[in-house]
Each structure stands twice: as structure tokens, then as C-alpha cells.
Design a protein around this motif. Sequence first.
Motif, PDB file in Angstrom:
ATOM      1  N   PRO A  51      -0.012  -9.115  33.195  1.00 45.65           N
ATOM      2  CA  PRO A  51      -1.363  -9.343  32.667  1.00 45.65           C
ATOM      3  C   PRO A  51      -1.933  -8.144  31.911  1.00 45.65           C
ATOM      4  O   PRO A  51      -1.647  -6.997  32.254  1.00 45.65           O
ATOM      5  CB  PRO A  51      -2.188  -9.631  33.930  1.00 45.65           C
ATOM      6  CG  PRO A  51      -1.307  -9.409  35.084  1.00 45.65           C
ATOM      7  CD  PRO A  51       0.089  -9.356  34.621  1.00 45.65           C
ATOM      8  N   GLY A  52      -2.731  -8.432  30.892  1.00 48.27           N
ATOM      9  CA  GLY A  52      -3.250  -7.388  29.995  1.00 48.27           C
ATOM     10  C   GLY A  52      -4.148  -6.375  30.664  1.00 48.27           C
ATOM     11  O   GLY A  52      -4.273  -5.245  30.195  1.00 48.27           O
ATOM     12  N   TYR A  53      -4.754  -6.757  31.804  1.00 48.02           N
ATOM     13  CA  TYR A  53      -5.655  -5.792  32.464  1.00 48.02           C
ATOM     14  C   TYR A  53      -4.889  -4.712  33.236  1.00 48.02           C
ATOM     15  O   TYR A  53      -5.468  -3.714  33.650  1.00 48.02           O
ATOM     16  CB  TYR A  53      -6.603  -6.508  33.433  1.00 48.02           C
ATOM     17  CG  TYR A  53      -5.908  -7.289  34.542  1.00 48.02           C
ATOM     18  CD1 TYR A  53      -5.359  -6.627  35.634  1.00 48.02           C
ATOM     19  CD2 TYR A  53      -5.784  -8.681  34.481  1.00 48.02           C
ATOM     20  CE1 TYR A  53      -4.707  -7.327  36.642  1.00 48.02           C
ATOM     21  CE2 TYR A  53      -5.134  -9.386  35.474  1.00 48.02           C
ATOM     22  CZ  TYR A  53      -4.598  -8.706  36.558  1.00 48.02           C
ATOM     23  OH  TYR A  53      -3.943  -9.396  37.541  1.00 48.02           O
ATOM     24  N   THR A  73       7.293  -4.619  26.518  1.00 44.00           N
ATOM     25  CA  THR A  73       6.430  -5.113  25.437  1.00 44.00           C
ATOM     26  C   THR A  73       5.125  -5.653  26.026  1.00 44.00           C
ATOM     27  O   THR A  73       5.085  -6.152  27.144  1.00 44.00           O
ATOM     28  CB  THR A  73       7.134  -6.243  24.645  1.00 44.00           C
ATOM     29  OG1 THR A  73       7.736  -7.129  25.572  1.00 44.00           O
ATOM     30  CG2 THR A  73       8.166  -5.684  23.695  1.00 44.00           C
ATOM     31  N   GLU A  74       4.083  -5.517  25.260  1.00 45.93           N
ATOM     32  CA  GLU A  74       2.731  -5.945  25.658  1.00 45.93           C
ATOM     33  C   GLU A  74       2.219  -5.205  26.893  1.00 45.93           C
ATOM     34  O   GLU A  74       1.473  -5.744  27.696  1.00 45.93           O
ATOM     35  CB  GLU A  74       2.694  -7.458  25.895  1.00 45.93           C
ATOM     36  CG  GLU A  74       2.951  -8.219  24.602  1.00 45.93           C
ATOM     37  CD  GLU A  74       2.780  -9.719  24.783  1.00 45.93           C
ATOM     38  OE1 GLU A  74       1.959 -10.125  25.613  1.00 45.93           O
ATOM     39  OE2 GLU A  74       3.479 -10.447  24.079  1.00 45.93           O
ATOM     40  N   MET A  75       2.655  -3.978  27.084  1.00 47.93           N
ATOM     41  CA  MET A  75       2.107  -3.175  28.189  1.00 47.93           C
ATOM     42  C   MET A  75       1.493  -1.901  27.633  1.00 47.93           C
ATOM     43  O   MET A  75       1.459  -0.876  28.321  1.00 47.93           O
ATOM     44  CB  MET A  75       3.214  -2.810  29.191  1.00 47.93           C
ATOM     45  CG  MET A  75       3.722  -3.973  29.999  1.00 47.93           C
ATOM     46  SD  MET A  75       4.557  -3.371  31.468  1.00 47.93           S
ATOM     47  CE  MET A  75       5.787  -4.607  31.707  1.00 47.93           C
ATOM     48  N   GLU A  76       0.978  -1.965  26.408  1.00 43.98           N
ATOM     49  CA  GLU A  76       0.517  -0.719  25.779  1.00 43.98           C
ATOM     50  C   GLU A  76      -0.659  -0.088  26.500  1.00 43.98           C
ATOM     51  O   GLU A  76      -0.942   1.091  26.327  1.00 43.98           O
ATOM     52  CB  GLU A  76       0.180  -0.940  24.303  1.00 43.98           C
ATOM     53  CG  GLU A  76      -1.143  -1.637  24.033  1.00 43.98           C
ATOM     54  CD  GLU A  76      -0.937  -3.078  23.568  1.00 43.98           C
ATOM     55  OE1 GLU A  76       0.131  -3.631  23.886  1.00 43.98           O
ATOM     56  OE2 GLU A  76      -1.827  -3.629  22.912  1.00 43.98           O
ATOM     57  N   ASN A  77      -1.353  -0.846  27.358  1.00 39.78           N
ATOM     58  CA  ASN A  77      -2.501  -0.261  28.070  1.00 39.78           C
ATOM     59  C   ASN A  77      -2.127   0.302  29.451  1.00 39.78           C
ATOM     60  O   ASN A  77      -2.976   0.882  30.120  1.00 39.78           O
ATOM     61  CB  ASN A  77      -3.615  -1.283  28.215  1.00 39.78           C
ATOM     62  CG  ASN A  77      -4.243  -1.613  26.857  1.00 39.78           C
ATOM     63  OD1 ASN A  77      -4.204  -0.792  25.943  1.00 39.78           O
ATOM     64  ND2 ASN A  77      -4.792  -2.805  26.733  1.00 39.78           N
ATOM     65  N   VAL A  78      -0.876   0.119  29.842  1.00 35.30           N
ATOM     66  CA  VAL A  78      -0.449   0.600  31.164  1.00 35.30           C
ATOM     67  C   VAL A  78      -0.361   2.127  31.156  1.00 35.30           C
ATOM     68  O   VAL A  78       0.176   2.725  30.214  1.00 35.30           O
ATOM     69  CB  VAL A  78       0.916  -0.015  31.533  1.00 35.30           C
ATOM     70  CG1 VAL A  78       1.480   0.627  32.782  1.00 35.30           C
ATOM     71  CG2 VAL A  78       0.778  -1.514  31.719  1.00 35.30           C
TER      72      VAL A  78
HETATM   73  C1  LIG Z   1      -5.270  -3.173  25.451  1.00 34.35           C
HETATM   74  O1  LIG Z   1      -6.634  -2.793  25.386  1.00 34.35           O
HETATM   75  C2  LIG Z   1      -7.232  -3.085  24.160  1.00 34.35           C
HETATM   76  C3  LIG Z   1      -8.652  -2.543  24.170  1.00 34.35           C
HETATM   77  O2  LIG Z   1      -9.181  -2.594  25.433  1.00 34.35           O
HETATM   78  C4  LIG Z   1      -7.233  -4.612  23.948  1.00 34.35           C
HETATM   79  O3  LIG Z   1      -7.800  -4.923  22.720  1.00 34.35           O
HETATM   80  C5  LIG Z   1      -5.792  -5.093  23.956  1.00 34.35           C
HETATM   81  O4  LIG Z   1      -5.742  -6.504  23.865  1.00 34.35           O
HETATM   82  C6  LIG Z   1      -5.125  -4.674  25.245  1.00 34.35           C
HETATM   83  N1  LIG Z   1      -3.704  -5.007  25.172  1.00 34.35           N
HETATM   84  C7  LIG Z   1      -3.138  -5.908  25.963  1.00 34.35           C
HETATM   85  C8  LIG Z   1      -1.689  -6.170  25.795  1.00 34.35           C
HETATM   86  O5  LIG Z   1      -3.783  -6.503  26.799  1.00 34.35           O
END
Ligand SMILES: *[C@@H]1O[C@H](CO)[C@@H](O)[C@H](O)[C@H]1NC(C)=O
Length: 389
Positions: A51-53, A73-78
Amino acid sequence: MCIFAVRVFLGILLCAPYQCLECPFGCECFAVTRTVKCVSKDLLTVPQSVPGYARTVIITGNNIHQIAPDSFTEMENVTNIILSNNRITEMASHSFSVLINLRFLDLSGNQLALIHPEALSIPGSPLQELNLSRSLYNFTALTDLTTALRWGGLGGLLRLDLSGNHLALLPPGMFSHLPNLQQLFLTNNSLVAVYSGTFSGMNHLEVLDLTQNAFRIFRADALQELEKLGNIHIHLGNNPYTCSCEIHNFVTWLNESRALLDVDAVRCASPGELTEARLQRLSVQAIGCVVPVQAGVADLTLQTSYVFLGLVLGFVGMVFLFVLYLNRKGMKNWIIEMRDACRDVMEGYHYRYEIDSDPRLGHITANKDQVTLNVRHVMSPGLLCNFSK
Ligand SMILES: *[C@@H]1O[C@H](CO)[C@@H](O)[C@H](O)[C@H]1NC(C)=O
Ligand SMILES: *[C@@H]1O[C@H](CO)[C@@H](O)[C@H](O)[C@H]1NC(C)=O
Ligand SMILES: *[C@@H]1O[C@H](CO)[C@@H](O)[C@H](O)[C@H]1NC(C)=O
Ligand SMILES: *[C@@H]1O[C@H](CO)[C@@H](O)[C@H](O)[C@H]1NC(C)=O
Ligand SMILES: *[C@@H]1O[C@H](CO)[C@@H](O)[C@H](O)[C@H]1NC(C)=O
């Protein structure tokens, strides 16, 4: 069946349905703490669609052999990834490069045999802490890692744990591309020596942990290398130090260093009578060094050497006399020949003496010493001849 129904019910109750559905197979997801946990589920790959959070991803105790560029992939916020005890053997090129916010990476308890030179490179050098404790398979993996540290652009790394890797030797300059490293853990390895250049390039180091290795002694170049690090914390305890005279330099360094040391844990492992003795403040006598400065001891040594010299000279003299005795016939003839030769020379000298002492030769009379000298010249062959008669 009933328990399952209760679980589903609780699940729906406790978390918003969209979040629970989003959680990958074999994992638990916690939206509040932004954490995803996939623990001991025999997973063969890194789970997708996290999950993105999520900020912290914990994947441990699985069977993931390889980390590939598409694993995250898709873990850029981790920001934190824990991958300990997964039997990972291979890290491919740019394995983590999508994780542009990754600050903490734990790869401990794996069996890394193949580390690509660019396995650790992430754009922007976000990584601050890397745990590679008990994770290197063999020495080849260490050389691979050295290359990866150089090519990884790990300028932001602050903490590196390389403990428990059976390391016997550190390649020179291994850490020179980690200029901001503050804490380096090398505990529980098999290190026997530090060389000049081992810790070069680390100008911000604050903690260096070398406990539980195989150090028996630190030699002069090693001490210089450690002293270069300045007044940082250096842990040297639990090593099998051999407290013989050779360790003298190390004791002096422990006595005087500006580094902050765990001196209480730095103890002798041998010889028997010094086992467990603290190295710091051990006296040079205790470690069996001859004390060169103490006057009494020095005198005694000098006297001993004079006696020895006397004995040797006496022996040489006796041999000489013995040779003389064996050759006494030849000697007698030689002395007679000498006497005859002397007599001729004597004649010549006598003649010169008369000339030299002539008062008309002003410059010699002025210098009495020279006259005496000349007289002695005359006298000595005469004495020799008289003696030989
Ligand atoms: C990461 O955080 C940014 C800004 O909070 C958000 O726009 C983006 O969708 C997030 N990325 C993912 C994969 O959830
Ligand atoms: C690295 O991981 C090991 C095992 O998981 C742990 O014991 C150790 O404390 C970690 N190192 C650091 C510096 O946190
Ligand atoms: C380390 O392990 C790898 C993979 O098993 C092997 O190819 C390599 O030869 C080993 N290196 C050493 C020094 O044993
Ligand atoms: C030291 O490392 C070995 C493996 O390299 C490990 O099995 C052992 O538990 C470690 N010991 C300590 C005290 O950490
Ligand atoms: C270390 O210091 C102690 C006293 O503090 C002294 O007795 C000892 O000789 C010193 N050892 C060396 C090797 O300098």
C-alpha cells in the motif's frame, strides 16, 4: 470455520476495507503506523502492491533468493526496509534505486554471494543506515561489497554494520567512499590486523567497534591508523591479546591515546599468569621487557660484559703464548737475526743523533721536544738490541 468468521468480522471492523484488501498476500498492513509486515511466510519474492501509505516494510524469515531492480516498484515513499533472514544470495544492479526515500536498510542474516557493483546505488544518496550483519557468504562477497560501496554513491551513509561476517582482512581504503560515516561496527569477525590506510577517508567517524575479533596485538602502523581517527570512541575489548614485551607499544598507546577507549574490557588472554589482567597501566616489567634505563641493571650488564671480554682476551693470549712456545727454535733464530739487523740500524741512528744534536742546527735546538723525540728514536732500538742479547 467459526474462528475464521470472527477474524473476518474483526478485520472488517478494525480497518477500512480498502486498506485491508490492498495488503499483499502473506503480509499484515498497519495503516496507523504505516507499516507492512511479512514475517516467516515462505515468500519466494518481495511482495508486490504494497500500500502507498507504507513507510516501513518488514519482510523477514522468508525464502527470497534474489533482489532485482523491479522488486520494489511503487515503493518510492518507503523509508525503512528490513529484509533480515531471508536467505538472499544475490543483489542485482540498481536493486534499490527506485527507493529514493530509503534511509534504513537491514540485510542482516542473509547469505549474499553475488553483489553487483551498482547494487546499492540510489539517486540522491538517501541511505543513512545499512545493516549487513551476518550477511556476507564468503571473501568474494566482501570484495564485491567493497566495489559496491565505492560505486554506490553512499555519501549520506552514517551507520554501517558489518559484524559477524568472519572477516579476516579489510581491503585497504574499503571505507574511503563513505566520507560521512559516523558509526562502523566490525564486531564478531576474525580480524587480526589493522593496516595503515584501513580507515582512510573517514573524517566524521565517531564510533568504531572492533570487539570480539582475533587481535593479539596492535603494531605501530595500526596504532598510528587508530590515532589518526582522533578522539572518537574505539571499542577494542574481547580480543585475545598476548601480553608479551612486543605489546609494549600498544600499552603505551592505551596509556596515552586521546581516543575514548573501553579500557576495562581490553585484557590479556595470555600468558597464563596475566590472563584477564587489564592491559592499560601494565608495567613494562610485568610484560617481560628488559628495562634499559635503570642504572643498577645497566652497571651489572656492563660489568658482565667486561668480565667476558677479559676471559676472551686471556684465552687469545694463552693461545698466542702456546704458539710462541711451539715455535721457540724458529724464534731464537729470528731474534738473533733481528739483533744483527738492529746493530746495523743502531749504527745509522747514532750517526744521525750526532748530526741532530749539533747546536748549529738552530731550528731543532729551539724545539726541545723534537730533540727528545729524536733521542728516543735512538734509544729504543738500542734497548731492543740489549734485551735480545
Ligand atoms: C508518495 O507520496 C506522494 C506525496 O505524498 C504521493 O503523491 C505518491 O502517490 C506516493 N506514492 C505512492 C506509490 O503511493
Ligand atoms: C543489525 O542487525 C543485527 C541483527 O538483526 C542487530 O543485532 C544489530 O543490532 C543491527 N545493527 C545495528 C547497528 O543496529
Ligand atoms: C564464494 O562463493 C561463491 C559462490 O558459491 C564462489 O563462486 C566463490 O568461488 C567463493 N569464493 C571463495 C573465496 O571461496
Ligand atoms: C558471531 O557471528 C556468528 C556468525 O558469524 C554468529 O553465529 C554468532 O551468533 C555471533 N555471536 C555474537 C555474540 O553475536
Ligand atoms: C602505563 O602507565 C603505567 C602507570 O600509569 C606505567 O606504570 C606503565 O609503565 C605504562 N606502560 C607503558 C608501556 O608505558
